[in-house]
Design a protein around this motif. Structure first.
Motif, mmCIF file in Angstrom:
data_model
loop_
_atom_site.group_PDB
_atom_site.id
_atom_site.type_symbol
_atom_site.label_atom_id
_atom_site.label_comp_id
_atom_site.label_asym_id
_atom_site.label_seq_id
_atom_site.Cartn_x
_atom_site.Cartn_y
_atom_site.Cartn_z
ATOM 1 N N VAL A 252 12.131 7.721 -11.961
ATOM 2 C CA VAL A 252 12.834 7.629 -10.676
ATOM 3 C C VAL A 252 12.687 6.238 -10.060
ATOM 4 O O VAL A 252 13.661 5.618 -9.617
ATOM 5 C CB VAL A 252 12.314 8.706 -9.703
ATOM 6 N N GLU A 253 11.443 5.730 -10.038
ATOM 7 C CA GLU A 253 11.165 4.499 -9.303
ATOM 8 C C GLU A 253 11.041 3.267 -10.199
ATOM 9 O O GLU A 253 10.996 2.143 -9.696
ATOM 10 C CB GLU A 253 9.868 4.657 -8.498
ATOM 11 N N LYS A 254 10.891 3.466 -11.498
ATOM 12 C CA LYS A 254 10.721 2.383 -12.473
ATOM 13 C C LYS A 254 9.576 1.442 -12.060
ATOM 14 O O LYS A 254 8.455 1.879 -11.912
ATOM 15 C CB LYS A 254 12.049 1.630 -12.606
ATOM 16 N N ASN A 255 9.848 0.150 -11.823
ATOM 17 C CA ASN A 255 8.772 -0.802 -11.538
ATOM 18 C C ASN A 255 8.112 -0.586 -10.180
ATOM 19 O O ASN A 255 7.036 -1.129 -9.925
ATOM 20 C CB ASN A 255 9.310 -2.234 -11.611
ATOM 21 N N ASP A 256 8.748 0.173 -9.312
ATOM 22 C CA ASP A 256 8.146 0.448 -8.001
ATOM 23 C C ASP A 256 7.206 1.646 -8.041
ATOM 24 O O ASP A 256 6.557 1.954 -7.046
ATOM 25 C CB ASP A 256 9.243 0.702 -6.958
ATOM 26 N N ALA A 257 7.147 2.333 -9.164
ATOM 27 C CA ALA A 257 6.227 3.463 -9.293
ATOM 28 C C ALA A 257 4.795 2.945 -9.382
ATOM 29 O O ALA A 257 4.513 1.972 -10.078
ATOM 30 C CB ALA A 257 6.569 4.285 -10.533
ATOM 31 N N THR A 258 3.888 3.586 -8.669
ATOM 32 C CA THR A 258 2.471 3.213 -8.681
ATOM 33 C C THR A 258 1.631 4.476 -8.796
ATOM 34 O O THR A 258 2.135 5.602 -8.647
ATOM 35 C CB THR A 258 2.078 2.469 -7.397
ATOM 36 N N LEU A 259 0.347 4.290 -9.032
ATOM 37 C CA LEU A 259 -0.540 5.435 -9.057
ATOM 38 C C LEU A 259 -0.600 6.102 -7.690
ATOM 39 O O LEU A 259 -0.803 7.317 -7.592
ATOM 40 C CB LEU A 259 -1.947 5.005 -9.496
ATOM 41 N N ALA A 260 -0.416 5.331 -6.634
ATOM 42 C CA ALA A 260 -0.398 5.921 -5.293
ATOM 43 C C ALA A 260 0.788 6.865 -5.139
ATOM 44 O O ALA A 260 0.662 7.962 -4.577
ATOM 45 C CB ALA A 260 -0.338 4.821 -4.234
ATOM 46 N N SER A 261 1.950 6.461 -5.649
ATOM 47 C CA SER A 261 3.119 7.334 -5.532
ATOM 48 C C SER A 261 2.990 8.555 -6.437
ATOM 49 O O SER A 261 3.456 9.649 -6.088
ATOM 50 C CB SER A 261 4.398 6.554 -5.850
ATOM 51 N N VAL A 262 2.340 8.395 -7.600
ATOM 52 C CA VAL A 262 2.083 9.544 -8.468
ATOM 53 C C VAL A 262 1.147 10.522 -7.762
ATOM 54 O O VAL A 262 1.348 11.746 -7.798
ATOM 55 C CB VAL A 262 1.480 9.094 -9.809
ATOM 56 N N ALA A 263 0.127 9.990 -7.102
ATOM 57 C CA ALA A 263 -0.815 10.846 -6.379
ATOM 58 C C ALA A 263 -0.116 11.590 -5.245
ATOM 59 O O ALA A 263 -0.381 12.777 -5.006
ATOM 60 C CB ALA A 263 -1.965 10.015 -5.828
ATOM 61 N N LEU A 264 0.789 10.920 -4.529
ATOM 62 C CA LEU A 264 1.530 11.581 -3.457
ATOM 63 C C LEU A 264 2.395 12.713 -4.007
ATOM 64 O O LEU A 264 2.548 13.766 -3.375
ATOM 65 C CB LEU A 264 2.394 10.561 -2.716
ATOM 66 N N LEU A 265 2.979 12.497 -5.172
ATOM 67 C CA LEU A 265 3.800 13.533 -5.792
ATOM 68 C C LEU A 265 2.958 14.760 -6.128
ATOM 69 O O LEU A 265 3.399 15.903 -5.937
ATOM 70 C CB LEU A 265 4.475 12.986 -7.049
ATOM 71 N N LEU A 266 1.738 14.531 -6.621
ATOM 72 C CA LEU A 266 0.860 15.645 -6.939
ATOM 73 C C LEU A 266 0.349 16.351 -5.684
ATOM 74 O O LEU A 266 0.123 17.566 -5.688
ATOM 75 C CB LEU A 266 -0.341 15.146 -7.770
ATOM 76 N N GLU A 267 0.151 15.598 -4.615
ATOM 77 C CA GLU A 267 -0.347 16.195 -3.374
ATOM 78 C C GLU A 267 0.726 17.038 -2.683
ATOM 79 O O GLU A 267 0.413 18.034 -2.023
ATOM 80 C CB GLU A 267 -0.808 15.087 -2.412
#
Length: 575
Positions: A252-267
């Motif tokens: 979805v986010e490509k280069n803007d994807a971060t571990l922080a955004s992955v964590a938010l998705l899981l939360e």
């Protein structure tokens, strides 16, 4: 009345007789006058020759006795041939150019030990043994190839940034805690998700995505060295949750994807479920979405890959989404997601997150360009539980990039200080085949038991068998480590004497037996370090601080914990 047996005449007595015979022969005159033999002189000469022959025979018997004594007192080596290395035995291993890994001075010598390795090395250094000043910093100076270092207090960066840049090398540093910014400035950032993003952009890389997600998730949520089968099931479920949320966020986010955004998705359970529905193309009632499913096949990166690979990849992602969608609402789903949230939380929030935004450099730089690149991974020792997984993750990213780089022969040294304070997923395998990719690992930790606790018994056995160079600094005190060092040094054959009284005299009897080259207690009390280099005999070494080496002592920056230059009397001058 006692009687005494006649004793043979001693050598000194016979020597006196020979001297007297010589005087008598001199007094009697020549043996032959004209054609006439003088009887007295001839008899005296015969007696003199017999006496001299007797003494000569005794000398030969004495020499034979001496040789026999040495033969019975010299070990044959049948119980062990261990011995300390001589200069000629280490000479083939030395780098004459005085660069490459530095290991100190041989005991009693001033010739430095620069010895390279092409696979792995290990330094076992208890607290207070001087590993930083005698091993880590000297190796940062002596190795003139790309290097990756874990820096737990930021002091290595402060000491080495300026001298490395002064000799033309590039210095990159990740410093999430902002330590010593007044000295080193603002650091770089690196996004660990670049490994997966590069798979999407690299032709043929789609086939690596699932494997890399598995490795990536295992690094974030490592398995403990000892774990029950039930734990492994739930741990693997949590790792799969990390993997599926990561790949969705990247698509979805490509280069803007971060571990922080992955964590938010899981939360956010609702956001996670909505993304699964989008991948599957269904709404809340299970009906097809008006705009269809996530257009994986039409993604911008799809053009870099074989159309069949794209179709298969889309099927794989949708099957993952279907499996997770089926688990929603179950206790299993809750357990998997909770474990994933706990594992990824340290990377997502707090000080670590800013250091994992868009990357300011590429790990491929370690293998490219004319200048060596030095990557310092700085941690905050006051928050080690948070920084341990971070250091392991960044080093894993660097190793993965190096393994994939086409320049396999260009070496990159990993100086892994405090290697038991974090865990590298797949380290045991790296120890066996990392050399094929130019990976040169130098693991530094306090004792062998600590390594076994983190990586397991089989990994310790692999470490000891796959390391070309083993360095043990003075001050070893772990009983297990002392015992293992003693066994590695080997046994030597020694002669043991036993005395007994017999026939009115004392008799000596010799026997050959095995003895460790050094016992555990001798190792514990020794002021010397030990060095084992490939097939060479072990060597006693004197560790040397960089403060005792010219010109490094003047080139190193000031350690911020000391606040002044660190200088000692020069013990070694380098060209």
């Amino acid at each position: 009345m006692s009687t005494e047996k006649n004793k043979p005449m001693g050598i000194m007595e016979r020597a006196v007789i020979i001297f007297l015979l010589y005087l008598a022969l001199d007094w009697s005159g020549p043996i032959k006058i004209g054609e006439e033999i003088q009887p007295l002189s001839a008899v005296l000469m015969g007696i003199l020759l017999l006496a001299m022959g007797s003494i000569l025979a005794d000398c030969f018997r004495l020499l034979a006795g001496i040789l026999e004594w040495f033969g019975t007192h010299r070990p044959t080596g049948k119980d062990g041939t261990a011995h300390w290395a001589k200069a000629r035995e280490l000479k083939p291993e030395l780098n004459r150019k005085q660069n490459g890994p530095f290991w100190g001075l041989p005991g009693g010598s001033k010739k430095p030990l620069f010895i390279d390795y092409v696979s792995n090395a290990v330094t076992v250094a208890p607290a207070g043994s001087g590993k930083g000043i005698c091993t880590v910093i000297p190796n940062l100076f002596s190795i003139k190839e790309s290097k990756v270092m874990g820096d737990f207090k930021g002091e290595l960066l402060c000491c080495m940034k300026e001298p490395l840049e002064a000799r033309g090398e590039v210095v990159r540093y990740l410093n999430p805690g902002g330590l010593w910014q007044e000295i080193v400035g603002v650091g770089d950032s690196y996004n660990p998700l670049d490994i997966i993003v590069e798979d999407l952009d690299r032709p043929g890389g789609l086939r690596d995505v699932s494997d890399d997600l598995r490795e990536f998730s295992a690094q974030i949520y490592p398995e403990q060295a000892e774990s029950g089968s039930n734990d492994r099931y739930f741990n693997e479920g949590s790792r799969r949750a990390i993997g599926v949320s990561t790949v969705i966020e990247i698509m979805v986010e490509k280069n803007d994807a971060t571990l922080a955004s992955v964590a938010l998705l899981l939360e956010d359970r609702e956001a996670f479920e909505n993304n699964l529905r989008w991948v599957l193309g269904i709404d809340l009632e299970g009906n097809p979405l008006p705009k269809g499913a996530m257009p994986i096949e039409q993604a911008p990166w799809a053009k870099y890959h074989d159309p069949e690979d794209v179709v298969e990849f889309a099927k794989l992602i949708r099957s993952w989404a279907a499996n997770w969608f089926a688990l929603i609402g179950s206790k299993t789903f809750d357990s998997f997601i909770s474990g994933a949230q706990q594992a990824i939380a340290p990377f997502a929030f707090g000080r670590l997150a800013p250091a994992m935004r868009r990357s300011t450099f590429s790990m491929n730089d370690l293998k490219e360009g004319e200048k060596p690149v030095n990557l310092f991974i700085v941690a905050d020792a006051s928050r080690m539980e948070v920084y341990k997984p971070y250091i392991g993750l960044i080093q894993w990213c660097a190793m993965t990039a190096i393994k994939r780089h086409p320049h396999k022969s260009r070496p990159v040294y990993f100086i892994m200080d405090e290697a038991t304070n974090y865990k590298i997923h797949g380290l045991e395998s790296l120890l066996t085949w990392g050399r094929s990719y130019g990976l040169r690992l130098h693991l530094i930790f306090q004792d062998l038991s600590a390594f076994e606790r983190v990586y397991g018994k089989t990994a310790l056995e692999t470490l000891l068998s796959e390391t070309e160079i083993k360095q043990f600094l003075p001050g070893q005190r772990s009983p297990k480590t002392l015992e293992m060092i003693s066994k590695m040094l080997g046994d030597q054959s020694v002669m043991a004497a036993s005395l007994s009284q017999r026939d009115g005299g004392v008799h000596e009897q010799m026997s050959e037996t095995a003895r460790p080259l050094m016992t555990p207690d001798e190792i514990r009390r020794s002021p010397n370090g030990l060095l084992l280099v490939r097939r060479a005999p072990p060597a006693l070494i004197d560790p040397v601080s960089y403060a005792e080496i010219h010109p490094w002592r003047k080139q190193a920056g000031i350690n911020p914990f000391h606040g002044k230059p660190f200088l000692r009397k020069v013990r070694l001058n380098l060209r």
